[in-house]
Every structure is written in structure tokens, then in C-alpha cells.
Scaffold this motif. Structure first.
Motif, PDB file in Angstrom:
ATOM      1  N   VAL A   1       0.837  -1.203   0.000  1.00 50.39           N
ATOM      2  CA  VAL A   1       0.000   0.000   0.000  1.00 50.39           C
ATOM      3  C   VAL A   1       0.871   1.251   0.000  1.00 50.39           C
ATOM      4  O   VAL A   1       0.595   2.217  -0.725  1.00 50.39           O
ATOM      5  CB  VAL A   1      -0.976  -0.005   1.207  1.00 50.39           C
ATOM      6  N   THR A   2       1.939   1.234   0.772  1.00 42.81           N
ATOM      7  CA  THR A   2       2.843   2.386   0.829  1.00 42.81           C
ATOM      8  C   THR A   2       3.505   2.620  -0.523  1.00 42.81           C
ATOM      9  O   THR A   2       3.588   3.757  -1.007  1.00 42.81           O
ATOM     10  CB  THR A   2       3.909   2.174   1.925  1.00 42.81           C
ATOM     11  N   MET A   3       3.965   1.552  -1.159  1.00 38.85           N
ATOM     12  CA  MET A   3       4.615   1.694  -2.457  1.00 38.85           C
ATOM     13  C   MET A   3       3.642   2.209  -3.525  1.00 38.85           C
ATOM     14  O   MET A   3       3.960   3.132  -4.281  1.00 38.85           O
ATOM     15  CB  MET A   3       5.200   0.353  -2.904  1.00 38.85           C
ATOM     16  N   ALA A   4       2.455   1.640  -3.548  1.00 39.77           N
ATOM     17  CA  ALA A   4       1.462   2.074  -4.537  1.00 39.77           C
ATOM     18  C   ALA A   4       1.094   3.543  -4.325  1.00 39.77           C
ATOM     19  O   ALA A   4       1.011   4.324  -5.297  1.00 39.77           O
ATOM     20  CB  ALA A   4       0.219   1.189  -4.456  1.00 39.77           C
ATOM     21  N   SER A   5       0.895   3.933  -3.092  1.00 39.04           N
ATOM     22  CA  SER A   5       0.551   5.332  -2.795  1.00 39.04           C
ATOM     23  C   SER A   5       1.703   6.261  -3.152  1.00 39.04           C
ATOM     24  O   SER A   5       1.485   7.367  -3.653  1.00 39.04           O
ATOM     25  CB  SER A   5       0.203   5.499  -1.318  1.00 39.04           C
TER      26      SER A   5
END
Length: 148
Positions: free
Chosen positions: A47-51
Motif C-alpha cells: 500500500v505504501t509503495m502504490a501510494s
């Protein structure tokens, strides 16, 4: 002599021995992760990478917060205490095997009844450490779980 030892070991019934073990405060504090830590870490990272890819540095911040909250929510109830594992998840054979390991330790220290165990474990730090070691070893090797 062997008959006396067998009779003394009968004074440590599996159910009573494991009940006393479950009531030890240190056992109630031991948490077992049931393969959720790795899943939660991967979820937060994804989620952090995608965001971060979509929103840049502020996306990393937002993704980390949201990912952590979602992972925490999904992991609720997936961590159990050792007494919960003993009482709810272990088979009768596993309980008997753990009790046998505990009996070996207790008889080596001349403890032959559940009452003696309950009294001695409160006053003997060495006995408590031995019991904790046996339980940790059993949970990690026999049940393939990780203690937190």
C-alpha cells in the motif's frame, strides 16, 4: 521403585498440569503470531509503495498510515496467548506430549504433585525459566508457531 515413580507421576494429571501452566502470568503474556506478521508487513509495504508511486512523498506518508491501519484491523484476533493455544488449538496427543515434557522437568526437581508445582513455581525462578523454555521449545518445534 519404578512403581513408586509411576504412582507419583499419576499425581501430575495432564489436565491439571496444563491448567496450572495456563494460569501462570508469564504464559498469559506470551503471544503467538500465527503467520500474520509477514502478511501484515507485505500489505503495509504494498500500500505504501502504490501510494508513493501515485502521490509522491505525501502518498508514502498516507499509504503507510492507511496500510498500517488496515493491517492492524485484519490481524485482530490472529495473535493468541499460549494458554489459548493450549486450550483451544492443541490436540489431545499434543497436550499429552507437552505434559510429558513438563513431567520430566518436574520430576527431575522432585516435584510430584500439582500442588507442589503450584507452590514451587512461585518461589523458584530457575523452575519458572525451565518451564518457559520447555513451552517455548514445544510451541516453536511441535506446533511450528512463533512466540512474540
Amino acid at each position: 521403585m519404578a512403581a513408586q515413580v509411576t504412582a507419583m507421576l499419576a499425581s501430575l494429571p495432564t489436565h491439571d498440569l496444563l491448567w496450572e501452566l495456563s494460569n501462570l502470568v508469564i504464559m498469559k503474556e506470551m503471544k503467538v503470531a500465527i503467520s500474520e506478521s509477514a502478511k501484515s508487513g507485505m500489505l503495509v509495504g504494498a500500500v505504501t509503495m502504490a501510494s508513493g508511486l501515485f502521490a509522491g512523498p505525501s502518498g508514502i506518508l498516507f499509504g503507510g498510515i492507511v496500510g498500517s491501519c488496515v493491517a492492524a484491523y485484519m490481524a485482530q484476533g490472529k495473535f493468541k496467548t499460549v494458554p489459548e493455544i493450549i486450550n483451544q488449538d492443541m490436540s489431545s496427543e499434543q497436550k499429552e506430549k507437552l505434559a510429558d515434557e513438563l513431567r520430566k522437568c518436574l520430576t527431575a526437581q522432585n516435584i510430584y504433585t500439582v500442588c507442589e508445582f503450584a507452590l514451587q513455581v512461585q518461589s523458584s525462578e530457575l523452575l519458572l525459566e525451565s518451564i518457559v523454555h520447555i513451552v517455548r521449545q514445544f510451541v516453536t518445534s511441535e506446533l511450528a508457531m512463533k512466540i512474540m
